[in-house]
Design a protein around this motif. Sequence first.
Motif, PDB file in Angstrom:
ATOM      1  N   ASP A   1      42.075  57.140  48.238  1.00 12.72           N
ATOM      2  CA  ASP A   1      42.142  56.394  46.986  1.00 12.72           C
ATOM      3  C   ASP A   1      43.437  56.742  46.277  1.00 12.72           C
ATOM      4  O   ASP A   1      43.969  57.848  46.435  1.00 12.72           O
ATOM      5  CB  ASP A   1      40.938  56.734  46.097  1.00 12.72           C
ATOM      6  CG  ASP A   1      40.739  55.754  44.949  1.00 12.72           C
ATOM      7  OD1 ASP A   1      41.347  54.666  44.967  1.00 12.72           O
ATOM      8  OD2 ASP A   1      39.967  56.077  44.035  1.00 12.72           O
TER       9      ASP A   1
ATOM     10  N   LEU B   1      37.543  43.943  48.041  1.00 18.15           N
ATOM     11  CA  LEU B   1      36.125  43.743  48.382  1.00 18.15           C
ATOM     12  C   LEU B   1      35.199  44.028  47.207  1.00 18.15           C
ATOM     13  O   LEU B   1      34.021  44.281  47.397  1.00 18.15           O
ATOM     14  CB  LEU B   1      35.745  44.664  49.553  1.00 18.15           C
ATOM     15  CG  LEU B   1      36.561  44.484  50.839  1.00 18.15           C
ATOM     16  CD1 LEU B   1      36.180  45.552  51.850  1.00 18.15           C
ATOM     17  CD2 LEU B   1      36.333  43.095  51.407  1.00 18.15           C
ATOM     18  N   SER B   2      35.735  43.987  45.994  1.00 14.02           N
ATOM     19  CA  SER B   2      34.968  44.278  44.773  1.00 14.02           C
ATOM     20  C   SER B   2      34.377  45.682  44.786  1.00 14.02           C
ATOM     21  O   SER B   2      33.266  45.913  44.329  1.00 14.02           O
ATOM     22  CB  SER B   2      33.852  43.240  44.577  1.00 14.02           C
ATOM     23  OG  SER B   2      34.407  41.949  44.437  1.00 14.02           O
ATOM     24  N   THR B   3      35.138  46.637  45.332  1.00 13.73           N
ATOM     25  CA  THR B   3      34.702  48.029  45.297  1.00 13.73           C
ATOM     26  C   THR B   3      35.102  48.633  43.962  1.00 13.73           C
ATOM     27  O   THR B   3      35.821  48.018  43.173  1.00 13.73           O
ATOM     28  CB  THR B   3      35.332  48.828  46.461  1.00 13.73           C
ATOM     29  OG1 THR B   3      36.750  48.732  46.342  1.00 13.73           O
ATOM     30  CG2 THR B   3      34.871  48.304  47.807  1.00 13.73           C
ATOM     31  N   ARG B   4      34.662  49.848  43.717  1.00 11.92           N
ATOM     32  CA  ARG B   4      34.960  50.498  42.443  1.00 11.92           C
ATOM     33  C   ARG B   4      36.446  50.707  42.217  1.00 11.92           C
ATOM     34  O   ARG B   4      36.929  50.629  41.097  1.00 11.92           O
ATOM     35  CB  ARG B   4      34.267  51.862  42.365  1.00 11.92           C
ATOM     36  CG  ARG B   4      32.818  51.754  41.997  1.00 11.92           C
ATOM     37  CD  ARG B   4      32.136  53.095  41.874  1.00 11.92           C
ATOM     38  NE  ARG B   4      32.807  53.996  40.953  1.00 11.92           N
ATOM     39  CZ  ARG B   4      32.560  55.288  40.900  1.00 11.92           C
ATOM     40  NH1 ARG B   4      31.676  55.832  41.705  1.00 11.92           N
ATOM     41  NH2 ARG B   4      33.191  56.058  40.056  1.00 11.92           N
ATOM     42  N   SER B   5      37.205  51.000  43.268  1.00 12.61           N
ATOM     43  CA  SER B   5      38.622  51.296  43.117  1.00 12.61           C
ATOM     44  C   SER B   5      39.485  50.124  43.556  1.00 12.61           C
ATOM     45  O   SER B   5      39.284  49.560  44.628  1.00 12.61           O
ATOM     46  CB  SER B   5      38.995  52.534  43.940  1.00 12.61           C
ATOM     47  OG  SER B   5      40.374  52.782  43.810  1.00 12.61           O
TER      48      SER B   5
ATOM     49  N   THR C   1      40.427  48.382  50.570  1.00 16.91           N
ATOM     50  CA  THR C   1      39.068  47.999  50.180  1.00 16.91           C
ATOM     51  C   THR C   1      39.030  47.399  48.775  1.00 16.91           C
ATOM     52  O   THR C   1      37.983  46.932  48.338  1.00 16.91           O
ATOM     53  CB  THR C   1      38.117  49.207  50.230  1.00 16.91           C
ATOM     54  OG1 THR C   1      38.577  50.213  49.314  1.00 16.91           O
ATOM     55  CG2 THR C   1      38.030  49.774  51.633  1.00 16.91           C
TER      56      THR C   1
END
Length: 149
Positions: free
Chosen positions: A32, A11-15, A8
């Motif tokens: 994560d 996809l410009s997610t936090r992690s 993920t």
Amino acid sequence: MECTVSWTGGLSTRSAMGFVAETGSGHTLVMDGAPDADKPENGGQNLAPRPMETVLAGTGGCTAYDVVLILKRGRHAVQGCTVKLTAERAQTEPKVFTKIHMHFTVTGKAIPAVAVERAIALSHEKYCSASIMLAKMAEITTSFELLDA
């Protein structure tokens, strides 16, 4: 059995190192990576379990399932079962598990200790695919306590 794991992080997610697993049974599991202080862009955000933690948790679920089922089939009044897993990993890559200790706490009415001991042994010698597989690389030990309810 099948599972699809998708990164993920793109996809410009936090992690930057997050993953979602979609199992063949239709469930999802989020994972994560560990934070990387030297290269934060290569590390996770500690937002979910690490992949190896999920391996350990799955092994605990597999063996606890067996122990409960074996005790129930033996007509024992099992009311609770927890297993605490403590693992050591190799210091160098691949950082496989080298030692795993499983401590079971079984609660029930008048369950003989020999029945719990037998259920744990059967799980690790015959039924729990996860612990049998890990035992090919890691030393697995067990202990238990029995609480009368």
